[in-house]
Write an enzyme that holds these catalytic residues in place. Structure first.
Site, PDB file in Angstrom:
ATOM      1  N   TYR A 282       0.849  -1.192   0.000  1.00  0.00           N
ATOM      2  CA  TYR A 282       0.000   0.000   0.000  1.00  0.00           C
ATOM      3  C   TYR A 282       0.888   1.247   0.000  1.00  0.00           C
ATOM      4  O   TYR A 282       1.186   1.838   1.034  1.00  0.00           O
ATOM      5  CB  TYR A 282      -0.944  -0.003   1.195  1.00  0.00           C
ATOM      6  CG  TYR A 282      -2.018  -1.059   1.138  1.00  0.00           C
ATOM      7  CD1 TYR A 282      -2.250  -1.795  -0.024  1.00  0.00           C
ATOM      8  CD2 TYR A 282      -2.815  -1.331   2.248  1.00  0.00           C
ATOM      9  CE1 TYR A 282      -3.227  -2.775  -0.071  1.00  0.00           C
ATOM     10  CE2 TYR A 282      -3.804  -2.304   2.199  1.00  0.00           C
ATOM     11  CZ  TYR A 282      -4.002  -3.024   1.037  1.00  0.00           C
ATOM     12  OH  TYR A 282      -4.980  -3.992   1.004  1.00  0.00           O
TER      13      TYR A 282
ATOM     14  N   HIS B 203      -1.092 -12.114   0.375  1.00  0.00           N
ATOM     15  CA  HIS B 203      -1.933 -11.133  -0.302  1.00  0.00           C
ATOM     16  C   HIS B 203      -2.726 -11.693  -1.489  1.00  0.00           C
ATOM     17  O   HIS B 203      -3.914 -11.441  -1.615  1.00  0.00           O
ATOM     18  CB  HIS B 203      -1.055  -9.971  -0.775  1.00  0.00           C
ATOM     19  CG  HIS B 203      -1.798  -8.690  -0.930  1.00  0.00           C
ATOM     20  ND1 HIS B 203      -1.225  -7.462  -0.706  1.00  0.00           N
ATOM     21  CD2 HIS B 203      -3.072  -8.419  -1.290  1.00  0.00           C
ATOM     22  CE1 HIS B 203      -2.103  -6.500  -0.918  1.00  0.00           C
ATOM     23  NE2 HIS B 203      -3.241  -7.062  -1.277  1.00  0.00           N
TER      24      HIS B 203
ATOM     25  N   SER C 290     -12.954  -3.805   0.102  1.00  0.00           N
ATOM     26  CA  SER C 290     -13.852  -2.972  -0.717  1.00  0.00           C
ATOM     27  C   SER C 290     -15.311  -3.321  -0.422  1.00  0.00           C
ATOM     28  O   SER C 290     -16.102  -3.540  -1.344  1.00  0.00           O
ATOM     29  CB  SER C 290     -13.552  -3.134  -2.213  1.00  0.00           C
ATOM     30  OG  SER C 290     -12.344  -2.519  -2.562  1.00  0.00           O
ATOM     31  N   PRO C 291     -15.701  -3.370   0.855  1.00  0.00           N
ATOM     32  CA  PRO C 291     -17.064  -3.794   1.204  1.00  0.00           C
ATOM     33  C   PRO C 291     -18.139  -2.810   0.759  1.00  0.00           C
ATOM     34  O   PRO C 291     -19.322  -3.160   0.724  1.00  0.00           O
ATOM     35  CB  PRO C 291     -17.019  -3.896   2.732  1.00  0.00           C
ATOM     36  CG  PRO C 291     -15.971  -2.910   3.131  1.00  0.00           C
ATOM     37  CD  PRO C 291     -14.921  -3.017   2.055  1.00  0.00           C
ATOM     38  N   LEU C 292     -17.730  -1.592   0.403  1.00  0.00           N
ATOM     39  CA  LEU C 292     -18.684  -0.585  -0.068  1.00  0.00           C
ATOM     40  C   LEU C 292     -18.621  -0.404  -1.583  1.00  0.00           C
ATOM     41  O   LEU C 292     -19.287   0.471  -2.125  1.00  0.00           O
ATOM     42  CB  LEU C 292     -18.417   0.755   0.630  1.00  0.00           C
ATOM     43  CG  LEU C 292     -18.494   0.727   2.156  1.00  0.00           C
ATOM     44  CD1 LEU C 292     -18.085   2.074   2.738  1.00  0.00           C
ATOM     45  CD2 LEU C 292     -19.895   0.345   2.624  1.00  0.00           C
ATOM     46  N   GLY C 293     -17.820  -1.228  -2.249  1.00  0.00           N
ATOM     47  CA  GLY C 293     -17.749  -1.173  -3.696  1.00  0.00           C
ATOM     48  C   GLY C 293     -16.486  -0.591  -4.262  1.00  0.00           C
ATOM     49  O   GLY C 293     -16.335  -0.491  -5.489  1.00  0.00           O
TER      50      GLY C 293
END
Length: 287
Positions: A53, A128, A208-211
């Site tokens: 990251y 990963h 990315s649970p919200l997209g």
């Protein structure tokens, strides 16, 4: 904040994903640190990061170092915070992602991550993404060595199939504690892995649970039932989304990324939002 089990360790039901604070479009360091502190203030005790990251070629581990700096500056006890990091993906600095699952590389990468994060051992270290050029068994074998050597306390995997989950848990002697796969209203193909983890007591961490960074802001617009339920409860569709994911299995721990204090504060409140069985059913069949 409600708690959930991750490898026998109790963590907040909603975690913080650190990636947006270190890749392209990242905010300045001050806002990032305020975002991490806001997460801690809201009761979040799980922070997810990775050595990859970062944005530029010469800054491997940027997010790990940022998190370590934020924790050191918090001003209160942070010994109960579980920082989960990952190894096996790389960023050359041109915006692309590459893979390196070679055991020797993973072991050295983990030691470098530990040095950046500080402490006696990494709380949770995750492979990963599978490297097609390296046998999966060899890569997971490196995690087993890291466990045995005390470099890491717990081991997990990311972007894995059910078969790979079984194989990894076998190699780790039944000590696989987490699976981190993409899952959201827009991306539901990891539902089999989510269900498998729920049935076997393995923490499932939707990334990315919200997209995703680019689409999270359009969640309510793109998935109307989430907006309708949000309007009914007087909350954001993002909070509804995380509450829905939490309701799918007691092992689910979403890790929404954030780069603003306000967004993670909103996400943290998802654990207190109770959805009805009918609402969960409607949201679960939304495509």
């Amino acid at each position: 904040m409600q708690q959930r089990s991750l490898g026998g360790t109790q963590v907040s039901a909603v975690g913080l994903g650190g990636m947006p604070m270190s890749i392209e479009g990242r905010p300045n360091e001050d806002r990032s640190i305020r975002t991490i502190h806001a997460a801690l203030d809201a009761g979040i005790t799980l922070i997810d990061t990775a050595d990859s990251y970062h944005r530029d070629a010469g800054e491997v581990g940027h997010n790990e170092s940022l998190i370590a700096k934020a924790l050191a500056a918090y001003g209160s006890d942070t010994s109960g915070i579980l920082v989960a990091t990952k190894g096996g993906a790389q960023r050359p600095g041109d915006g692309s992602w590459t893979l390196n699952g070679h055991p020797d590389y993973l072991k050295e990468a983990a030691k470098a991550s530990l040095k950046r994060l500080g402490g006696e051992a990494i709380g949770l270290y995750q492979y990963h993404r599978p490297d097609p050029d390296v046998p999966y068994e060899d890569s997971i074998g490196a995690l087993k060595e890291l466990l045995d050597d005390g470099v890491i306390r717990m081991a997990g995997i990311s972007n894995a199939t059910v078969h790979q989950i079984r194989k990894a848990n076998e190699i780790l002697g039944g000590n696989l504690v987490s699976v981190q796969n993409q899952f959201s209203p827009a991306f539901r193909s990891s539902k089999d892995e989510l269900d498998y983890c729920g049935e076997n007591g393995i923490a499932f961490l939707p990334w990315s649970p919200l997209g995703g960074i680019k689409k999270a802001g359009e969640l309510g617009e793109n998935f109307a039932p989430f907006q309708e339920v949000a309007d009914k409860h007087g909350v954001s569709p993002h909070r509804v989304c995380l509450a829905w994911e939490l309701a799918l299995a007691p092992t689910v721990i979403p890790i929404p990324g954030a780069s603003r204090p306000e967004s993670i504060q909103d996400s943290a409140q998802a654990s207190d939002l109770e959805l009805s069985a009918d609402e969960i059913e409607v949201l679960s069949r939304t495509e």
